[in-house]
Design an enzyme around this catalytic site. Structure first.
Site, short mmCIF file in Angstrom:
data_model
loop_
_atom_site.label_atom_id
_atom_site.label_comp_id
_atom_site.label_asym_id
_atom_site.label_seq_id
_atom_site.Cartn_x
_atom_site.Cartn_y
_atom_site.Cartn_z
N GLY A 175 0.83 -1.20 0.00
CA GLY A 175 0.00 0.00 0.00
C GLY A 175 0.86 1.25 0.00
N CYS B 222 5.20 -6.22 1.65
CA CYS B 222 5.58 -4.82 1.75
C CYS B 222 4.82 -4.15 2.90
CB CYS B 222 5.36 -4.12 0.42
SG CYS B 222 6.20 -2.52 0.27
N TYR B 223 3.86 -3.28 2.63
CA TYR B 223 3.08 -2.63 3.68
C TYR B 223 2.39 -3.68 4.56
CZ TYR B 223 -0.37 0.57 5.80
OH TYR B 223 -1.13 1.29 6.68
N HIS C 184 8.09 -7.37 -3.65
CA HIS C 184 6.81 -7.69 -4.30
C HIS C 184 6.96 -8.95 -5.16
CE1 HIS C 184 4.43 -4.06 -3.29
NE2 HIS C 184 5.64 -3.53 -3.14
N GLU D 113 4.65 -10.51 -6.60
CA GLU D 113 3.63 -10.57 -7.64
C GLU D 113 4.07 -9.97 -8.96
OE1 GLU D 113 2.63 -6.73 -5.31
OE2 GLU D 113 3.59 -8.67 -4.98
N SER E 11 -20.02 -3.22 -26.32
CA SER E 11 -19.09 -2.39 -27.06
C SER E 11 -18.56 -3.07 -28.31
CB SER E 11 -17.90 -2.02 -26.17
OG SER E 11 -17.11 -3.16 -25.90
N GLY E 12 -18.62 -4.39 -28.35
CA GLY E 12 -18.03 -5.14 -29.45
C GLY E 12 -16.73 -5.80 -29.05
N GLY E 13 -16.21 -5.49 -27.86
CA GLY E 13 -15.00 -6.13 -27.36
C GLY E 13 -15.31 -7.40 -26.59
N VAL E 14 -14.26 -8.10 -26.20
CA VAL E 14 -14.44 -9.38 -25.52
C VAL E 14 -15.06 -9.21 -24.15
CG1 VAL E 14 -12.08 -9.37 -24.59
CG2 VAL E 14 -13.28 -11.54 -24.87
N ASP E 15 -14.76 -8.12 -23.45
CA ASP E 15 -15.24 -7.96 -22.08
C ASP E 15 -16.77 -7.88 -22.03
OD1 ASP E 15 -12.54 -7.82 -21.53
OD2 ASP E 15 -12.52 -5.62 -21.47
N SER E 16 -17.34 -6.95 -22.80
CA SER E 16 -18.79 -6.81 -22.77
C SER E 16 -19.48 -8.02 -23.37
CB SER E 16 -19.22 -5.53 -23.49
OG SER E 16 -18.84 -5.55 -24.85
N LYS F 250 -7.86 -9.70 -17.98
CA LYS F 250 -8.16 -9.88 -19.40
C LYS F 250 -7.94 -11.32 -19.86
CE LYS F 250 -8.95 -7.07 -22.15
NZ LYS F 250 -10.21 -6.58 -22.78
#
Length: 514
Positions: free
Chosen positions: A55, A82-83, A169, A171, A224-229, A370
């Protein structure tokens, strides 16, 4: 929750979601939760361990997030990063101080002794540090298991209570053996099994949508036409069937021929009702003369919502608005459930939503990355052309035009971007890059075409490689490809006489320019 989990408590780190991503990559389910999430909710996820994120705060700052008291005596294994390590140390009787210099960037640590947390990693290894405070004295019961010249306690362990901390970190990709360290915590210390897959997420998401919407609620989905929506729409349709209507808004900020392609493809591929709205004039009027990117995003976010509210009224009783919001959108916008984070930029579908919005949000992908969404899309039968399409920002070309937006500038950018995409695909490099696009700059310069002087606009080309969109590197595209793209743009797009290539990584830059 049908599987055990290792949740991550979020203390505001910009890479907190990456921890979740790494745990899921290892096959263990994880969620990112606010640091003050109730013990009861965390227990409902069937945790077999917990990770405390980093953080931006100092543990001594007024208002800094603190360790939940119930964790002090928990039987669950804990890993503080870390934090998170500093908080764990402070709460259990250690000493945390701020030295004269912070430690940021690549560093080398040395293991003080063999330890299960570092199993199958070398005695000396490269890590990524990013901290201002450091631990000066360990709490009772802890010992140092790694150190470096600037950080005497680079990792600590209390094996009896199964409490651990690392100052670096694990990650991020810059930590050479970060994946192995996280895997050791999961499988050796927590006793996890690698059983979680994206297909598991789809089933969970369907159930969550059903619970959220109820037995009679209607949803409109912002397509929207993208993969997410598209994946969000498929999940919601699987959950509630014909009570979903997708709405595609042509805001005038799309790429060349994109609106026609999206409408045709969606209607041909899926048996889901689709309403297409031509709102080009509305958006361009609202954006007239606006140059500030944050203002653009908020104008676009509000305009979208008002249109969706209008369409919901037309449908009669739609109460919910579905969006394909992802983890990176949430973190960069510092959404309300990430109050400790710093705002990088407002995403029109997160921080840009108006407070008086009448529709209730349904966001089945809100805590997905993604690559996980793509895997889920393939699992649900989404065509590969949709699954592997490069991300396109919700505000569209408005945030790829630096400065004010006009139909003339949009036309220049559309044609330049189409040339770049055509040549990238022709070279077989579209899938080798994870995001690529053109940007129209507010810069004019002198050029020579034929025997005449020109004073025209500049296009910047941007292409990146990335695993998670939280960090990214500029793509090393072949020079002959860049030369061909530049030549075509200058010769085919009147008004452009100079093309440049963006060599910035993320961080310090973002992928999009605005």
């Amino acid at each position: 929750m049908s599987v055990h989990s290792v949740p991550v408590l979020d203390f505001g780190s910009q890479t907190a979601q990456l921890i979740v991503r790494r745990l899921r990559e290892l096959g263990v389910y994880s969620e990112l939760l606010p640091h003050d999430t109730s013990e009861a909710y965390i227990r409902s996820l069937r945790p077999i361990g917990l990770v405390l994120s980093g953080g931006p705060a100092s543990v001594y700052e007024a208002g800094a997030p603190q360790l939940p008291p119930w964790l002090i005596d928990t039987e669950l294994p804990l890993l503080g990063i870390c934090y998170g390590m500093q908080l764990l140390s402070l709460a259990l009787g250690g000493v945390v101080l701020r030295p004269d210099q912070r430690e940021y960037g690549p560093a080398t640590i040395s293991l003080s002794e063999p330890h299960p947390l570092f199993a199958d990693t070398p005695a000396t290894q490269a890590v990524w540090m990013s901290h201002g405070d450091r631990i000066e004295a360990l709490p009772p019961g802890f010992r140092a298991i790694a150190t470096n010249s600037a950080t005497p306690f680079a990792a600590m362990a209390d094996d009896a209570r199964r409490l651990y901390g690392v100052q670096f970190h694990p990650e991020v990709l810059h930590t050479a053996y970060g994946r192995a360290i996280l895997g050791n915590f999961l499988f050796t210390i927590c006793g996890a099994r690698a059983t979680w897959r994206p297909a598991e997420f789809v089933a969970e998401a369907v159930e969550r949508v059903r619970a959220r919407v109820g037995s009679d609620g209607r949803v409109i989905c912002a397509l929207s036409g993208g993969v997410d929506s598209a994946v969000a729409a498929l999940i919601i349709h699987r959950a509630i069937g014909e009570r979903l209507t997708c709405v595609f808004v042509d805001n005038g900020l799309l790429r060349l021929n994109e609106a026609e392609q999206v409408i045709a493809t969606f209607r041909e591929q899926f048996q889901i009702p689709l309403v297409a709205v031509d709102a080009r004039a509305e958006f361009l009027a609202a954006l007239a003369g606006v140059a500030d990117p944050e203002q653009k995003r908020k104008i676009i976010g509000e305009k979208f919502v008002r249109i969706f509210e209008r369409e919901a009224r037309a449908l009669g009783d739609a109460r919910f608005l579905a969006q394909g919001t992802l983890y990176p959108d949430v973190i960069e916008s510092r959404a309300p459930d990430r109050a400790q984070g710093a705002t990088i930029k407002t995403h029109h579908n997160v921080g840009g939503l108006p407070p008086d919005m009448r529709l209730e949000l349904v966001e089945p992908l809100r805590y997905m990355f993604k690559d996980e969404v793509r895997a889920a899309g393939l699992e649900m039968g989404l065509p590969e052309a949709w699954v592997w399409r490069h991300p396109f920002p919700g505000p569209g070309l408005a945030v790829r035009i630096i400065g004010s937006v006009s139909e003339e500038r949009l036309d220049l950018l559309r044609r330049a971007d189409a040339i770049f995409m055509h040549e990238l695909r022709a070279a077989g490099l579209y899938r080798a890059t994870q995001q690529a696009f053109a940007v129209l700059l507010p810069v004019q310069s002198v050029g020579v075409m034929g025997d005449g002087r020109t004073y025209a606009d500049t296009i910047a080309l941007r292409a990146v490689t990335t695993e998670d969109y939280m960090t990214a590197d500029w793509a090393r595209l072949p020079f002959d490809l860049l030369a061909r793209v530049s030549s075509r743009i200058v010769n085919e797009v009147a008004g452009i006489n100079r093309v440049v290539y963006d060599l910035s990584s993320k961080p310090p830059a973002t992928i999009e320019w605005e």
